[in-house]
Design a protein around this motif. Structure first.
Motif, PDB file in Angstrom:
ATOM      1  N   HIS A 123       0.808  -1.213   0.000  1.00  0.00           N
ATOM      2  CA  HIS A 123       0.000   0.000   0.000  1.00  0.00           C
ATOM      3  C   HIS A 123       0.843   1.264   0.000  1.00  0.00           C
ATOM      4  CE1 HIS A 123      -4.201   1.294   0.605  1.00  0.00           C
ATOM      5  NE2 HIS A 123      -3.730   2.303   1.315  1.00  0.00           N
ATOM      6  N   ALA A 124       2.024   1.184   0.555  1.00  0.00           N
ATOM      7  CA  ALA A 124       2.884   2.361   0.683  1.00  0.00           C
ATOM      8  C   ALA A 124       4.305   1.970   0.303  1.00  0.00           C
ATOM      9  CB  ALA A 124       2.827   2.907   2.105  1.00  0.00           C
ATOM     10  N   GLU A 169       2.408   8.506   0.560  1.00  0.00           N
ATOM     11  CA  GLU A 169       3.507   7.560   0.747  1.00  0.00           C
ATOM     12  C   GLU A 169       3.247   6.306  -0.078  1.00  0.00           C
ATOM     13  OE1 GLU A 169       2.917   7.251   4.845  1.00  0.00           O
ATOM     14  OE2 GLU A 169       3.980   9.068   5.348  1.00  0.00           O
ATOM     15  N   PHE A 170       3.021   6.498  -1.372  1.00  0.00           N
ATOM     16  CA  PHE A 170       2.647   5.347  -2.166  1.00  0.00           C
ATOM     17  C   PHE A 170       3.750   4.947  -3.152  1.00  0.00           C
ATOM     18  CE2 PHE A 170      -1.654   7.223  -1.201  1.00  0.00           C
ATOM     19  CZ  PHE A 170      -1.885   6.368  -0.147  1.00  0.00           C
ATOM     20  N   THR A 171       3.764   5.476  -4.347  1.00  0.00           N
ATOM     21  CA  THR A 171       4.584   4.921  -5.398  1.00  0.00           C
ATOM     22  C   THR A 171       5.939   5.590  -5.530  1.00  0.00           C
ATOM     23  OG1 THR A 171       2.497   4.939  -6.583  1.00  0.00           O
ATOM     24  CG2 THR A 171       4.398   4.091  -7.745  1.00  0.00           C
ATOM     25  N   GLY A 172       7.005   4.804  -5.479  1.00  0.00           N
ATOM     26  CA  GLY A 172       8.313   5.339  -5.818  1.00  0.00           C
ATOM     27  C   GLY A 172       8.441   5.476  -7.323  1.00  0.00           C
ATOM     28  N   ILE A 206       1.186  -2.741  -5.975  1.00  0.00           N
ATOM     29  CA  ILE A 206       1.154  -1.306  -5.714  1.00  0.00           C
ATOM     30  C   ILE A 206      -0.293  -0.865  -5.534  1.00  0.00           C
ATOM     31  CG2 ILE A 206       1.149  -0.846  -8.198  1.00  0.00           C
ATOM     32  CD1 ILE A 206       2.695   1.701  -7.668  1.00  0.00           C
ATOM     33  N   ASN A 207      -0.519   0.029  -4.621  1.00  0.00           N
ATOM     34  CA  ASN A 207      -1.851   0.575  -4.396  1.00  0.00           C
ATOM     35  C   ASN A 207      -1.981   1.950  -5.046  1.00  0.00           C
ATOM     36  OD1 ASN A 207      -4.514   0.818  -2.843  1.00  0.00           O
ATOM     37  ND2 ASN A 207      -3.402   2.624  -2.121  1.00  0.00           N
ATOM     38  N   GLU A 208      -2.943   2.091  -5.921  1.00  0.00           N
ATOM     39  CA  GLU A 208      -3.339   3.383  -6.490  1.00  0.00           C
ATOM     40  C   GLU A 208      -2.167   4.247  -6.958  1.00  0.00           C
ATOM     41  OE1 GLU A 208      -6.061   5.439  -3.936  1.00  0.00           O
ATOM     42  OE2 GLU A 208      -7.564   3.861  -4.045  1.00  0.00           O
ATOM     43  N   PRO A 209      -1.425   3.792  -7.959  1.00  0.00           N
ATOM     44  CA  PRO A 209      -0.429   4.708  -8.536  1.00  0.00           C
ATOM     45  C   PRO A 209      -1.129   5.955  -9.055  1.00  0.00           C
ATOM     46  CG  PRO A 209      -0.871   2.880 -10.019  1.00  0.00           C
ATOM     47  CD  PRO A 209      -1.541   2.552  -8.725  1.00  0.00           C
ATOM     48  N   PHE A 237      -2.291  -6.242  -9.751  1.00  0.00           N
ATOM     49  CA  PHE A 237      -2.043  -4.833 -10.039  1.00  0.00           C
ATOM     50  C   PHE A 237      -3.366  -4.087 -10.096  1.00  0.00           C
ATOM     51  CE2 PHE A 237       1.401  -7.135 -12.119  1.00  0.00           C
ATOM     52  CZ  PHE A 237       2.525  -6.424 -11.735  1.00  0.00           C
ATOM     53  N   MET A 238      -3.317  -2.793  -9.881  1.00  0.00           N
ATOM     54  CA  MET A 238      -4.435  -1.957 -10.287  1.00  0.00           C
ATOM     55  C   MET A 238      -4.606  -2.124 -11.799  1.00  0.00           C
ATOM     56  SD  MET A 238      -5.426  -0.499  -7.445  1.00  0.00           S
ATOM     57  CE  MET A 238      -6.588   0.715  -8.098  1.00  0.00           C
ATOM     58  N   ASP A 239      -5.841  -2.158 -12.273  1.00  0.00           N
ATOM     59  CA  ASP A 239      -6.111  -2.423 -13.680  1.00  0.00           C
ATOM     60  C   ASP A 239      -5.581  -1.305 -14.574  1.00  0.00           C
ATOM     61  OD1 ASP A 239      -8.091  -0.737 -12.508  1.00  0.00           O
ATOM     62  OD2 ASP A 239      -9.368  -1.054 -14.238  1.00  0.00           O
TER      63      ASP A 239
END
Length: 462
Positions: free
Chosen positions: A152-153, A163-166, A201-204, A307-309
Motif C-alpha cells: 500500500h505504501a 507515501e505510495f509509489t516510488g 502497488i496501491n493506487e499509482p 495490479f491496479m487495472d
C-alpha cells in the motif's frame, strides 16, 4: 528457457482462459484491514491524538503521518505503535469477520514492515510490525480467511504528502526487494499460509506520464515473484530454471538464482539484497529451520500477482496483463464520494453503478479476473438509511459480476471526533452490518432487484 519476453507473449494469449487456482472458491467477499499496519489518522482521529499525533490542514506542518510520528518520538514510537497494532485488529475482530461471512481480507502494508529497507535516519517508521502481521495472518488462517498482501505504501512518493509509489530506480529496487521477501515468507512461513495474492502497488497516480518506469516495474515485480517460486520448486507455467537446484539451503539457492541468466539485472539484484534480510528475519522469528539450515520443500501453489487495472491510469498507461507469468488478478477502486463518477444525487449514483462497464472494459484489455479492492458507502450528499440499503445492494451487485469485492474498511473509530457512529455508518463494514445496510451473509441482498429501475436509464451522470 532464456527468452523470457517470448514466454510472456505466449503465455498472455492463454491467460484470460486460465482458472486462477489461488483465488478463493466462488466470489471474493472481503474487507480491508486499513489503518492497522499503515495508519491513516482520519479513520481514528481520537486515538491518533491520544497516541501523540496531531491534526492540521497541511500534513507537512505537524505530526500527521507515521513517518513524522517516528521522527517526533524516536524513543517511544515502537511501544506506542505496538499498542495500536495489538488493539486495532486482533482475534476478536477475526471472530466478527467470520460471523458475517467474510472470506478474504486485503492487508495494506508499508515497505517499512521490512525494516532493513528503511533508509535511516532520513526515513523513520515504527519497528516491530512484522511480528503483529505474522500473528494476524495466523489467526486469519485458522479462521479460513484468505489474504491479499497489499503493498500500500511503497518507498518514495507519488505526490507530496502521499507515501505510495516510488518513481526512482532506488525506490523501485527497494520495492522489488520487499517483493522477494514477502514472496519467500508467503511460501515458507506457516503463519502466511492463507496468503494467496500479493498486490504490487496501491493506487499509482492516475496520470501515467507522471509514473515513469512503472511498466518496467510491473514486469520486474512478476519476475521477482516467479524467480523466488522457481527457486522453491514451485511450477510456473511456461518458465523453468536454466540450472538445477542442488542446495538444501533456501537462501543459498536464491544466490544461485541470482547467477542465472533467466532474469534481468533488476530482478537478480533485488533477490541478492533480499537474502541477508531473510536470514535476519529467520533469526529473529525462529524460522531458521525452513530458511537457512535444512532442506526446503514447498508444495503451495503459485501466488496470484495483482495490479491496479490498466484503466486506473490515463495518458498511455502500461498494461499489467503484459507482465503476467502464471496466475494474475486485477484491482479497481471506486468511490463516488470524491466526485467525477456521477452527479451528486441518489438516482445518478444508482444509475451509474447499475450500468457499470468496468469489468467488461478491463476484460477486453486482458485485465481479468477483476475484483473491486476498495469501495464503501460514503456519498457527496446526505444519505438516508433507506438509500444506504440500496447503495450497498447496488454496488455489491455490480462488483460481484467480476471476481468479487473488498469493502474499505473493516471498521473505523467511533468517538466524539467521528460524530459517534457518523463515520462508521458509511466506512465500517461491521457497523454497516449492524445497521442493516449490509447483509449478514455478504452474498445476500436486502433487495436483489434494486437495479431493475435503473438499467439502461439516462439519469444524469458526470
Amino acid at each position: 528457457m532464456r527468452n523470457l519476453p517470448l514466454v510472456l507473449s505466449l503465455f498472455l494469449s492463454s491467460l484470460s482462459m486460465q482458472v486462477l487456482a489461488g483465488l478463493p472458491n466462488g466470489k471474493i467477499y472481503g474487507v480491508n484491514l486499513g489503518s492497522w499496519l499503515v495508519l491513516e489518522p482520519w479513520m481514528l482521529p481520537q486515538e491518533w491524538l491520544d497516541m501523540g499525533g496531531q491534526s492540521c490542514a497541511n500534513c507537512a506542518d505537524c505530526i500527521a503521518t507515521e513517518s513524522a510520528f517516528a521522527k517526533a518520538y524516536p524513543n517511544t514510537v515502537d511501544k506506542i505503535f505496538a499498542e495500536h497494532w495489538r488493539t486495532w485488529f486482533n482475534q476478536t475482530h477475526v471472530n466478527e469477520l467470520v460471523a458475517v461471512g467474510i472470506n478474504t481480507v486485503r492487508v495494506p502494508l508499508g515497505y517499512w514492515i521490512v525494516e532493513a529497507l528503511v533508509h535511516r535516519p532520513v526515513e523513520a517508521y515504527p519497528r516491530g510490525g512484522l511480528g503483529y502481521l505474522r500473528d494476524g495472518l495466523g489467526w486469519l488462517q485458522k479462521a479460513g480467511i484468505q489474504v491479499i498482501l497489499d503493498h500500500h505504501a511503497l518507498p518514495g512518493v507519488q505526490t507530496p504528502g502521499q507515501e505510495f509509489t516510488g518513481k526512482h530506480p532506488y525506490n523501485y529496487h527497494r520495492a522489488l526487494v520487499w517483493t522477494a521477501v514477502m514472496t519467500s515468507l508467503a511460501h515458507l512461513d506457516s503463519n502466511f499460509g492463507s496468503v494467496f495474492a500479493i498486490e504490487a502497488i496501491n493506487e499509482p497516480i492516475m496520470n501515467a506520464a507522471l509514473t515513469p518506469g512503472y511498466g518496467e516495474f510491473q514486469m520486474n515485480f512478476v519476475q521477482t515473484v516467479r524467480a523466488v517460486e522457481l527457486t522453491l520448486g514451485i511450477p510456473v507455467p511456461g518458465v523453468s530454471l536454466d540450472y538445477s537446484i542442488s542446495s538444501t539451503n533456501f537462501t543459498a539457492a536464491l544466490g544461485d538464482t541470482c547467477s542465472s541468466s533467466l532474469f534481468n539485472a533488476n530482478v537478480t539484484a533485488a533477490i541478492e539484497d533480499a537474502i541477508p534480510i531473510l536470514i535476519g528475519i529467520a533469526s529473529e522469528y525462529g524460522l531458521g529451520n525452513v530458511f537457512t539450515s535444512s532442506p526446503f520443500q514447498c508444495e503451495s501453489p503459485s501466488l496470484v500477482t495483482s495490479f491496479m487495472d490498466i484503466n486506473w491510469q490515463y495518458n498511455n498507461p502500461p498494461n499489467p496483463a503484459k507482465a503476467a507469468i502464471g496466475p494474475q488478478g486485477y484491482d479497481n477502486h471506486l468511490y463516488y464520494s470524491f466526485g467525477g463518477v456521477a452527479a451528486a444525487n441518489p438516482d445518478a449514483y444508482l444509475t451509474s453503478v447499475c450500468n457499470l462497464q468496468r469489468i467488461q472494459n478491463d476484460a477486453a484489455l486482458g485485465n481479468s479476473p477483476l475484483w473491486f479492492g476498495e469501495w464503501g458507502l460514503p456519498t457527496q450528499f446526505y444519505a438516508t438509511d433507506k438509500f444506504l440499503c440500496k447503495w450497498a445492494d447496488a454496488q455489491k451487485l455490480a462488483y460481484s459480476k467480476g471476481a468479487g469485492w473488498l469493502f474499505w474498511n473493516f471498521k473505523t473509530e467511533i468517538s466524539k471526533l467521528t460524530n459517534g457512529t457518523g463515520l462508521a455508518r458509511q466506512w465500517s463494514y461491521l457497523e454497516g452490518v449492524k445497521l442493516g445496510f449490509l447483509t449478514k451473509d455478504p452474498a445476500d441482498y436486502n433487495d436483489p432487484n434494486v437495479c431493475d429501475p435503473y438499467i439502461n436509464s439516462t439519469h444524469s451522470t458526470s
